[in-house]
Design an enzyme around this catalytic site. Structure first.
Site, mmCIF file in Angstrom:
data_model
loop_
_atom_site.group_PDB
_atom_site.id
_atom_site.type_symbol
_atom_site.label_atom_id
_atom_site.label_comp_id
_atom_site.label_asym_id
_atom_site.label_seq_id
_atom_site.Cartn_x
_atom_site.Cartn_y
_atom_site.Cartn_z
ATOM 1 N N GLY A 302 0.838 -1.202 0.000
ATOM 2 C CA GLY A 302 0.000 0.000 0.000
ATOM 3 C C GLY A 302 0.867 1.244 0.000
ATOM 4 O O GLY A 302 1.822 1.346 -0.782
ATOM 5 N N ASP A 303 0.564 2.170 0.908
ATOM 6 C CA ASP A 303 1.389 3.382 0.973
ATOM 7 C C ASP A 303 2.313 3.334 2.179
ATOM 8 O O ASP A 303 2.652 4.357 2.747
ATOM 9 C CB ASP A 303 0.496 4.642 0.979
ATOM 10 N N GLU A 304 2.702 2.113 2.562
ATOM 11 C CA GLU A 304 3.586 1.968 3.716
ATOM 12 C C GLU A 304 4.967 1.496 3.287
ATOM 13 O O GLU A 304 5.087 0.514 2.538
ATOM 14 C CB GLU A 304 2.978 0.958 4.689
#
Ligand code: C2E
Ligand code: MG
Ligand code: MG
Length: 649
Positions: A302-304
């Protein structure tokens, strides 16, 4: 035809630079045999030299062999010293050329020496010389089998002069030796060529296998979008780093980066743009990885993203690194025709200070990130003793919550919302209270996040809403109910359906309800939150954006959501009389609401002075201790009857 054969024959002596993997394998195999090769060469020739010292002059039986042995020993030492060196392609080619040239020269040298010596000996010595020379050729060609041009040079430069020499020596036995030599040489070349073909094939298949396994390793450990190492690689990396840190007592840090505002970009511009943004984020992170020693970065999903740091892991160094990453990621992104800007929050934890195992260090970094997300958005937070205490508190709360009797222990109090101009009560905000059997009274600021973490929030919301609707059904028709929803409620279709069902079952008109949402829900999953808002709106309820002005308020949310009310956070009201900045913010928010046709509610009004100031700003509604503290449902009727909102006048 003849030319083709000649060229094929000459090819046997050619060094093939087209396949460097093969050449590398040949060089490796050859270097492993070097000690044996020179050992055989030197001992064998030494034996002949020793015998011939009785017959030949010293320059031939001592000095020349000493020179030849010297060259062998010098090469042997050179190979020993170079045993761990990996050459680049150009150097490797140069070395192989040197080996082939030297093999030819040394063979010529030994052959010439042997033939010159030959005449001096008696029958026995000559026999020994022939034996020694044949053995040398066989042994050397055998040791150099992997390197065809070198082996060919040895066979040629030894056997051709020998054959000619013995053939013309005049003795029948020597002539037989010459013929024997020719036949054996031809057979040796045939064996050599067959062996070489097999070796080439073997190296080829091994190289292919290595390439395939490298490719598999790459696919299994690299994130295909950003080309950064992936989650699996990251965890094995911190495992390795932990093992090393235990051995060397050197600390290491783990950091987790979460992008702020990525989801809205993804939702607004589409997934293709979101992917391109992530690719650019990956590129920027890789750049920083190249600039900072001891830093490795990965994408968790994801955006991690995540990182590990070795070397200086002091709080100052980690904060500086966090700032550097934050600043780089904050720079605008040009993606096609779109311009996007995002931020990042970060959490760090250090081994061994914050955890004993890699998993624990990671969890602590995750907690620090969670803290950053909620309280210090956009910043890098290092895990601390305060967090440690909170984790303990959190788990106490979570345990008590798991075993709580929701129906009995949870209740609601109601705080009136007052019309600034008329002083009339326009509605009440329902606020949850928990009187825990284990812990006593717990603030909603504590138990709501805990309920979110444990997944109990959906059941809790349903229970509280049912209670609130029941109370509100008793109120006069013109008094509204404001009810707080958590981000989890808003983003869950299941919860939204349950909310709609509860409202429909209550008999209270949805038009009398305002659902209060916060921007956290928008940041979590904009499209799901938007769907929830739309469903509640379609039901006929009003939507209020709560706590506006805190955290990461975004005017784009005000613009893109079908809002009815904006609730200005009480932090601006606290110092509105003394702080011109707070005054100006509230003033602009009131003006914004007026412009956009939204109702402006100001929370947390505690004094008459604050109220007086708010009146000059034309705020529509107010709420706060100055009018009433949140009250029990039973107190509402009396409150409404006995001069509610008097304080406004
Ligand atoms: P909120 O929705 O912004 O609620 C306003 C908070 O400010 C309430 O705190 C209220 O008691 C407090 N307050 C009201 N007037 C004043 C004042 O003049 N001065 C000061 N200092 N405080 C004032 P409370 O009840 O502790 O609730 C805290 C937060 O917990 C709420 O903030 C809301 O976000 C959340 N919450 C409360 N009940 C629920 C609920 O049923 N569901 C959900 N999801 N969240 C809830
Ligand atoms: Mg609220
Ligand atoms: Mg609020």
């Amino acid at each position: 035809m003849l030319r083709r054969y000649i060229s094929r024959f000459l090819n046997l002596y050619r060094i093939d630079a087209g396949d460097m993997a093969l050449m590398r394998a040949q060089y490796a195999a050859y270097s492993r045999r070097i000690p044996f090769l020179y050992f055989i060469l030197v001992t064998n020739s030494l034996a002949s030299a020793w015998t011939f010292t009785r017959f030949a002059p010293p320059w031939l039986s001592v000095y020349i062999p000493t020179l030849l042995f010297g060259v062998c020993i010098w090469r042997g030492i050179w190979f020993w010293r170079m045993r761990n060196v990996t050459f680049n392609d150009a150097d490797l080619l140069r070395q192989v050329r040197r080996i082939v040239a030297l093999a030819g020269l040394l063979t010529l040298g030994f052959t010439a020496w042997g033939l010159m010596l030959f005449h001096y000996g008696d029958g026995y010595a000559k026999g020994q010389m022939i034996f020694c020379m044949s053995l040398n050729v066989l042994a050397c060609a055998f040791c150099m089998m992997h390197l065809r041009p070198a082996a060919m040079a040895i066979i040629t430069f030894a056997d051709v002069p020998f054959t000619i020499f013995f053939y013309f020596e005049g003795h029948e036995t020597y002539r037989t030796i010459a013929v024997n030599l020719v036949l054996v040489s031809v057979a040796m070349v045939a064996v050599l060529l067959a062996y070489n073909r097999d070796f080439t094939r073997l190296v080829g298949s091994r190289t292919e296998m290595r390439r395939l396994s490298d490719e598999n390793f790459r696919i299994a450990n690299i994130d295909s979008l950003t080309e950064l190492p992936n989650r699996r690689w990251f965890f094995s990396r911190i495992g390795e780093q932990h093992a090393k840190a235990v051995r060397t007592r050197q600390p290491f840090a783990v950091g987790i980066i979460d992008l702020d505002g990525f989801k809205p970009v993804n939702d607004t511009y589409g997934h293709a743009t979101g992917d391109r943004l992530l690719i650019e984020v990956g590129k920027r992170l890789r750049d920083i990885g190249g600039e900072v020693d001891g830093l490795t970065l990965a994408r968790l999903g994801g955006d991690e993203f995540a990182l590990t740091v070795t070397g200086d892991v002091s709080p100052d160094a980690l904060k500086a690194l966090g700032r550097r990453i934050g600043e780089r990621l904050r720079l605008p992104y040009a993606i096609g025709s779109a311009q996007a800007q995002i931020g990042s929050s970060m959490g760090f934890a250090v081994f061994p200070e914050h955890g004993d195992t890699p998993e624990q260090v990671f969890e602590r970094a995750d907690y620090a990130l969670y803290f950053a997300k909620r309280q210090l958005r956009g910043e890098a937070v290092l895990f601390s003793a305060e967090h440690q205490a909170r984790i303990r508190d959190d788990s106490v709360i979570e345990n008590a919550l798991q075993s709580a009797d929701i129906e009995r222990e949870f209740s609601l109090v109601f705080q009136p919302v007052i019309d600034t101009r008329t002083g009339r009560v326009t509605g009440f905000e329902a606020l949850a209270r928990w009187d825990s059997a284990v812990l006593g009274a717990v603030s909603p600021a504590v138990f709501i996040p805990a309920a979110e973490r444990t997944g109990l929030i959906l059941g809790l919301t349903r229970n509280l809403l049912t209670k609130a609707l029941k109370v509100a059904a008793q109120w006069p028709e013109d008094v509204r109910l404001a009810f707080n929803l958590s981000a989890h409620d808003l983003c869950s279709p299941e919860s939204i359906l349950a909310i709609i069902a509860a409202v429909n079952a209550s008999g209270l008109s949805p038009r009398r309800i305002d659902f209060e949402i916060t921007e956290t829900a928008m940041a979590r999953d904009f499209s799901a939150a938007r769907a929830g808002v739309d469903a509640l709106k379609a039901l006929g309820a009003g939507i209020s954006l709560d706590d506006f002005g805190t955290g990461f308020s975004s005017l784009s949310h005000v613009h893109s959501l079908p809002l009815d009310t904006l609730k200005v956070d009480r932090s601006f009201i606290q110092d509105i009389c003394d702080n011109p900045a707070s005054f100006k913010i509230v003033k602009s928010l009131a003006a914004l609401c007026a412009d956009m046709g939204l109702t402006c509610v100001v929370e947390g009004v505690e004094t008459a002075d604050q109220l007086a100031l708010l009146k000059t700003l034309n705020c529509d509604r107010v709420q706060g201790y100055h009018f009433a503290r949140p009250m029990k449902p039973e107190a509402i009727a009396a409150y409404l009857a006995n001069g509610a909102g008097r304080a406004v006048a």
